[in-house]
Design an enzyme around this catalytic site. Structure first.
Site, PDB file in Angstrom:
ATOM      1  N   GLN A  20      14.649  21.639 -22.010  1.00 40.90           N
ATOM      2  CA  GLN A  20      15.880  22.242 -21.484  1.00 40.90           C
ATOM      3  C   GLN A  20      16.068  23.667 -22.002  1.00 40.90           C
ATOM      4  O   GLN A  20      16.462  24.566 -21.269  1.00 40.90           O
ATOM      5  CB  GLN A  20      17.091  21.366 -21.856  1.00 40.90           C
ATOM      6  N   LYS A  43       8.262  26.697 -35.396  1.00 40.12           N
ATOM      7  CA  LYS A  43       7.617  27.301 -34.222  1.00 40.12           C
ATOM      8  C   LYS A  43       7.712  28.832 -34.258  1.00 40.12           C
ATOM      9  O   LYS A  43       7.489  29.495 -33.247  1.00 40.12           O
ATOM     10  CB  LYS A  43       8.265  26.779 -32.927  1.00 40.12           C
ATOM     11  N   THR A  97      24.717  20.427 -26.214  1.00 35.88           N
ATOM     12  CA  THR A  97      24.312  19.057 -26.550  1.00 35.88           C
ATOM     13  C   THR A  97      25.441  18.055 -26.337  1.00 35.88           C
ATOM     14  O   THR A  97      26.577  18.301 -26.748  1.00 35.88           O
ATOM     15  CB  THR A  97      23.873  19.012 -28.028  1.00 35.88           C
ATOM     16  N   GLU A 209      41.218  16.798 -16.802  1.00 39.17           N
ATOM     17  CA  GLU A 209      40.938  15.400 -16.472  1.00 39.17           C
ATOM     18  C   GLU A 209      41.742  14.498 -17.399  1.00 39.17           C
ATOM     19  O   GLU A 209      42.363  14.963 -18.355  1.00 39.17           O
ATOM     20  CB  GLU A 209      39.435  15.110 -16.575  1.00 39.17           C
ATOM     21  N   HIS A 247      32.914  10.878 -19.542  1.00 33.10           N
ATOM     22  CA  HIS A 247      33.084  11.731 -20.717  1.00 33.10           C
ATOM     23  C   HIS A 247      33.686  10.925 -21.860  1.00 33.10           C
ATOM     24  O   HIS A 247      34.576  10.103 -21.640  1.00 33.10           O
ATOM     25  CB  HIS A 247      34.044  12.891 -20.425  1.00 33.10           C
TER      26      HIS A 247
END
Lengths: 288, 367
Positions: A20, A43, A97, A209, A247
Site C-alpha cells: 500500500q 530498508k 492504518t 455518522e 467502523h
C-alpha cells in the site's frame, strides 16, 4: 491557502516499501505532493518510485527537512511509527492504518499534544488540497480545485460526495477524513475552526455518522462560531442500537450517538441537512 | 469483546479485587450441596438477564437444581445459556457503582463513581455521579482516590480496601486494553470488606492479539458472523430483506439509509472495508448468498480498482455458484460504462445512480 497542507508540505511515507505504501506514494506523487522520503527500518538506501528510503524518521527528517508524514505501518507496529514521527518533530501525521488498539491511539495522540504535532486519524483516508498537495489515499480523479471544505468521519462515502461535488462543478479547498475510530487526533471542531479562518474556503460539507457525540460538539461550534454555511450528511439513520456498523466508532451505545440526535443538533445550529449524499451539491448550488 | 461475567470476575480476582465465592456449572446435576444461600446467574452477554429470569436465588440443593434447570431452559435475547455461575450470596451493607470507560470526546479513560449502585448508571441523576479522567501517562493518583473516598464517605477498613481496588481496576483496564470495566454493584459487605458482585468487561477487539489468554473466550456470534470475521468483513444482520454490500462503513450505512427512503429495508449490512478489490467482492457475495436475502444490492464506489474487474468478480461468482436472487448493482469509478455493460449482458441490473439502484432494490424487496 487551504488548511493544514500547502504546496510546500514535504512528506515522508512511513512504510513505503509495503504494497500500500508503494502504491500510494506513487499516487501522491501523481497528485503533485512533494513526497521527499520513505522510511522502513532495515530498508535504508533503497529507492521506491524514485523516493529515497531511510531507516529512521530522524535520518529522513535531517536529510529532507520533511514536515509531514503518512503512516501505512501495520496496526501492531503503528504506535511505534507514530511516536517516532512525533519525536522527529513532524508537524502533521496522517495515520491511515486501521485496527490500531484504542490504548495505542490514545497514547500517541496525547504524546503528539505534548510535542505539538497534529495527528489526523487513525483509520482515515488522510487529507487533500486539490492543486496543492495530498497526504492521503483518496483517489486523485475525484477532486477539483475550488472553495468548499469537506470534513468527514468516513472514507469511500467522502469519495462519493467529493466526486458528486466535482461532477456538479463545485471544487474543493481541502478535504479531510478525520477517521472512523472512537478516539481520533483531529476533531470536527478543530477542522471547522480552521475552515472558518481559511480565506480560501467559503462553505463546509460535514459528513458524520452514528456513534459518539462529535457531531453534537460540531453543532455547538457551528452555532456559536461559524459564519460560513455548513452542509451536513449523517450516515446511519436506519442503524440499530448496539451494533457496530463497520467502523469501530460507529455504534449507538447507551442511547447515545443516534443519527437523529446529530441531525437535530446540526439543524438547530443552522446547518443544512442532506437526506442522501447526492443531495449535497444541490443544497450548495441553492445556497451559494 | 464482551467477557462473560465469570470470565470478567476471574480477571478481577487476578488483579486482587475480591469477588463472591462461586463456581461454574454446565448442567443442573453439577450443583454442589448448598449450605449458605446461593445466587444462580445465567452466563449470557446480552442485557436484560434479570428480567428474563436468568438470575435466581436458592437456599437448598433442591431449589438450586430446579432454578438451574429453569435457567438452562431459557432463551435470553436469542441465546440459550450454556453455563451458570453459582455464587454465595453476599451480605450487602451498601451498593456502589464504579466503572472506567473510554471518553471518546476527551480521548481519555474516564472513571465514573456513584453512591447509587445496583441500578443502571443511565438512570442515576448527573449530580450523583463523580467523574475523573485518568491520563494514561499519569494514572490514578492519591488526590483522586481521596476525592472518591470522600464522595463515598468511607472509613477504616473499607477506605483502605477501596483505595487498593480502584488502583487495581485502573491497572486492569490499562493492561487488558479495556473499553469498559464496570463493577455494578460494588458491594460494601459487613466488616468493611469490598466485593465486586457483578462485573462487565469489554476488551478492545483491535487489541486482542495482545491477549492470547482470551482466545478461548466464548462470544455469541452466529455462524455467518463468525465466517465474516474470518474473512475480515464487517457483517451485521438486520431485520429487513435486502442484503446490502458496499465498500466502506459510511457508504454501506448511507446505502441502507437511502433504501429506507424508498420503503426498502436492509436485511444485511456487509462492509467490504475501504476496498474495491474484486476478490473481496467475490467473498462478500458468497457470504451474502448464505444469508439468503430477497434481493442483493451491491454498491461500489471505485477508487483504484477498475469497474470492469469488479464486474468480472461478480460474474465469476454468478458462474461458479449461481445467484438465485435478483442482484442490483451500482458501480462507479474508472471504466464504469464497461463494467455496467458486462453486468447488464449477464442479466444483472447495473446502474450508475445510487438513488435509482436503491429504488429498484426496494421495489424488488417489497414485492
Amino acid at each position: 491557502m487551504s488548511i493544514i497542507l500547502s504546496s510546500e508540505t514535504r512528506v515522508i511515507v512511513q512504510g513505503i516499501t509495503g504494497h500500500q505504501g508503494t502504491h500510494q506514494a506513487g499516487a501522491m506523487l501523481d497528485f503533485g505532493t512533494k513526497v521527499v522520503a520513505g522510511v522502513t527500518p532495515g530498508k535504508g538506501g533503497e529507492r521506491v518510485k524514485g523516493v529515497p528510503v531511510f531507516n529512521s524518521m530522524r535520518d529522513a527528517v535531517s536529510s529532507t527537512s520533511a514536515n509531514a508524514s503518512i503512516v501505512f505501518v501495520p496496526a501492531r507496529f503503528a504506535m511505534d511509527a507514530v511516536l517516532e514521527a512525533i519525536d522527529a518533530g513532524i508537524e502533521t501525521i496522517a495515520v491511515i492504518t486501521e485496527k490500531i488498539p484504542i490504548r495505542d491511539s490514545m497514547e500517541f495522540i496525547q504524546y503528539a499534544r505534548i510535542k505539538g504535532s497534529r495527528i489526523i486519524g487513525p483509520n482515515c483516508p488522510g487529507i487533500a488540497s486539490p492543486g496543492l498537495s495530498k497526504v492521503g489515499i483518496m483517489p486523485n480523479a475525484i477532486f477539483s480545485r475550488g472553495r468548499v471544505g469537506v470534513v468527514s468521519r468516513s472514507g469511500t462515502l467522502t469519495y462519493e460526495i467529493v466526486n458528486a461535488l466535482t461532477e456538479a462543478g463545485i471544487g474543493q479547498s481541502t478535504c479531510i477524513g478525520i477517521g472512523g475510530d472512537p478516539v481520533i487526533g483531529t476533531s470536527f471542531v478543530e477542522v471547522l475552526r480552521l475552515f472558518e479562518e481559511d480565506k480560501d474556503t467559503d462553505s463546509v460539507v460535514l459528513v458524520g455518522e452514528i456513534g459518539g457525540t462529535a457531531e453534537e460538539e460540531a453543532a455547538r461550534f457551528i452555532g456559536d462560531h461559524m459564519s460560513k454555511p455548513v452542509f451536513a450528511y449523517i450516515a446511519g439513520r436506519t442503524a440499530p442500537p448496539g451494533k457496530r456498523m463497520g467502523h469501530a466508532g460507529a455504534i449507538i451505545a447507551r442511547n447515545m450517538g443516534t443519527a437523529q440526535s446529530k441531525i437535530d443538533s446540526l439543524t438547530e445550529a443552522g446547518a443544512r441537512i442532506a437526506s442522501v449524499p447526492q443531495e449535497i451539491p444541490r443544497l450548495i448550488e441553492k445556497e451559494c | 469483546m464482551k467477557l462473560q461475567e465469570h470470565r470478567a470476575k476471574r480477571l478481577l480476582e487476578s488483579y486482587g479485587i475480591a469477588v463472591p465465592e462461586g463456581y461454574l456449572i454446565r448442567n443442573e446435576g453439577e450443583v454442589l450441596p448448598v449450605t449458605d444461600p446461593v445466587v444462580l446467574k445465567a452466563q449470557v452477554l446480552s442485557g436484560g438477564r434479570g428480567k428474563a429470569g436468568g438470575v435466581r436465588l436458592a437456599s437448598s440443593l433442591e431449589e438450586a437444581r430446579n432454578a438451574a434447570k429453569d435457567i438452562f431452559g431459557l432463551t435470553i435475547s436469542g441465546y440459550r445459556p450454556k453455563e451458570i455461575l453459582v455464587e454465595t450470596e453476599v451480605d450487602i451493607d451498601r451498593e456502589i457503582y464504579l466503572s472506567i470507560v473510554i471518553d471518546r470526546s476527551a480521548g481519555l479513560p474516564l472513571l465514573l463513581l456513584s453512591t447509587e449502585g445496583g441500578v443502571e448508571i443511565e438512570t442515576v441523576p448527573e449530580e450523583k455521579i463523580g467523574r475523573w479522567h485518568i491520563h494514561p501517562f499519569v494514572g490514578v493518583k492519591d488526590f483522586m482516590v481521596r476525592g472518591m473516598i470522600e464522595r463515598l464517605g468511607l472509613e477504616g477498613r473499607s477506605k483502605k480496601e477501596f483505595d487498593r481496588m480502584v488502583r487495581a481496576l485502573w491497572i486492569l483496564f490499562y493492561e487488558m486494553d479495556c473499553e469498559l470495566a464496570e463493577i455494578n454493584p460494588l458491594v460494601l459487605a459487613e466488616e468493611g470488606e469490598i466485593v465486586a458482585a457483578d462485573a462487565k468487561v469489554t476488551v478492545n477487539d483491535d487489541a486482542l492479539w495482545r491477549h492470547p489468554e482470551l482466545s478461548d473466550a466464548e462470544e455469541e456470534l452466529t455462524q455467518l458472523e463468525t465466517e465474516a470475521r474470518e474473512k475480515d468483513i464487517a457483517f451485521v444482520q438486520l431485520e429487513g430483506d435486502i442484503g446490502v454490500i458496499a465498500n466502506g462503513a459510511g457508504l454501506t450505512m448511507a446505502t441502507l439509509d437511502n433504501l429506507s427512503l424508498h420503503g426498502g429495508r436492509g436485511g444485511v449490512f456487509l462492509d467490504l472495508g475501504g476496498t474495491d478489490d474484486p476478490k473481496k467482492v467475490e467473498d462478500a457475495l458468497e457470504l451474502m448468498l448464505k444469508a439468503s436475502p430477497k434481493v442483493i444490492l451491491l454498491n461500489i464506489f471505485g477508487g483504484m480498482t477498475r469497474c470492469d474487474s469488479v464486474a468480472s468478480g461478480v460474474l465469476a461468482v454468478k458462474k461458479r455458484l449461481g445467484i438465485s436472487v435478483p442482484l442490483v448493482t451500482r458501480i462507479r469509478g474508472t471504466n464504469e460504462k464497461l463494467g455496467r455493460d458486462m453486468l447488464s449482458e449477464a442479466g444483472v441490473i447495473a446502474l450508475g445512480s445510487l438513488d435509482e439502484a436503491c429504488r429498484k432494490a426496494s421495489e424488488i424487496g417489497g414485492s
